[in-house]
Design an enzyme around this catalytic site. Sequence first.
Site, PDB file in Angstrom:
ATOM      1  N   ARG A  56       2.493 -28.271 -11.874  1.00 24.21           N
ATOM      2  CA  ARG A  56       3.232 -29.880 -12.021  1.00 24.21           C
ATOM      3  C   ARG A  56       4.482 -30.055 -10.936  1.00 24.21           C
ATOM      4  O   ARG A  56       5.009 -29.160 -10.871  1.00 24.21           O
ATOM      5  CB  ARG A  56       3.542 -30.055 -13.490  1.00 24.21           C
ATOM      6  N   ASP A  58       7.192 -31.916  -9.238  1.00 21.30           N
ATOM      7  CA  ASP A  58       8.302 -32.797  -9.887  1.00 21.30           C
ATOM      8  C   ASP A  58       8.273 -34.206  -9.410  1.00 21.30           C
ATOM      9  O   ASP A  58       7.650 -34.627  -8.448  1.00 21.30           O
ATOM     10  CB  ASP A  58       9.718 -32.276  -9.487  1.00 21.30           C
ATOM     11  N   ARG A 203      12.870 -26.118  -3.938  1.00 20.80           N
ATOM     12  CA  ARG A 203      13.840 -26.881  -3.586  1.00 20.80           C
ATOM     13  C   ARG A 203      15.510 -26.270  -3.486  1.00 20.80           C
ATOM     14  O   ARG A 203      16.140 -26.394  -2.784  1.00 20.80           O
ATOM     15  CB  ARG A 203      13.940 -28.229  -4.413  1.00 20.80           C
TER      16      ARG A 203
END
Length: 257
Positions: A56, A58, A203
């Site tokens: 998944r 973001d 990230r």
Amino acid sequence: MVLIAKMNRYFIYLSYNGTRFCGWQRQPNGMSIQQLVEEAMTAILRREIAILGAGRTDAGVHARTMVAHFDVEEAIAAPEHIVDRLNRMLPHDIAIDKIVRVGDDAHARFNALSRTYMYFISERKNPFAYEWVCRMSLRNLNFELMNEACTVLREYADFTSFSRLHTDVKTNICRIHAAHWDKIEDGWVFTVSADRFLRNMVRAIVGTLFEVGKGKITVDGFRQIIEAKDRCRAGASVPAEGLALVEIEYPSNIFIT
């Protein structure tokens, strides 16, 4: 005796610009890629379709390759026709690439051997790529030092320090196969491949590598951050717009030709 109909399983390959979505997974308070694809497939196949993705992404994160699986009772005679109809129904920022038959127990998430993400940065203002590239100053970044820190990532498996807090995952263990920065025409790209990724992991890694590149953290300090298993020790997460899921690898024997 109740007879259970035999289901046929398919992988659906798609790509999307994640800018205006709340992420891949269905959410109660926003529009997701999963929701739009499920609704389009349900309308076309005239039965309720649920898809399960390989992972998944973001909110704001893109995918050049996402894979999901779904089941139908009747085999799809011409998958390319379904692909064409889906592409005509879905919005401009979601594209279906192909639908392929797989084994009945094939799983888009659990059968994935590796996933690869790329993070793009550039100083150039580009009106055609602003949603795909993080625009920033590169003047004070030492990419040689950042690549030295990248080699440290392959020495560890617990990446709690780069994981979003309070998630529902059972383990923070990941195996990173490759991680490196490369010069491209308009800037630099960070490429990282692993068997799995934690929420916000890429990230957070990139944000911490920036601290190394700026000389605020040494390579040994980067190592200590990983060993601390403490998200508060790592750098801030970078913006979502530079990040894209680009490849998912599967064993060849799950596909039916």
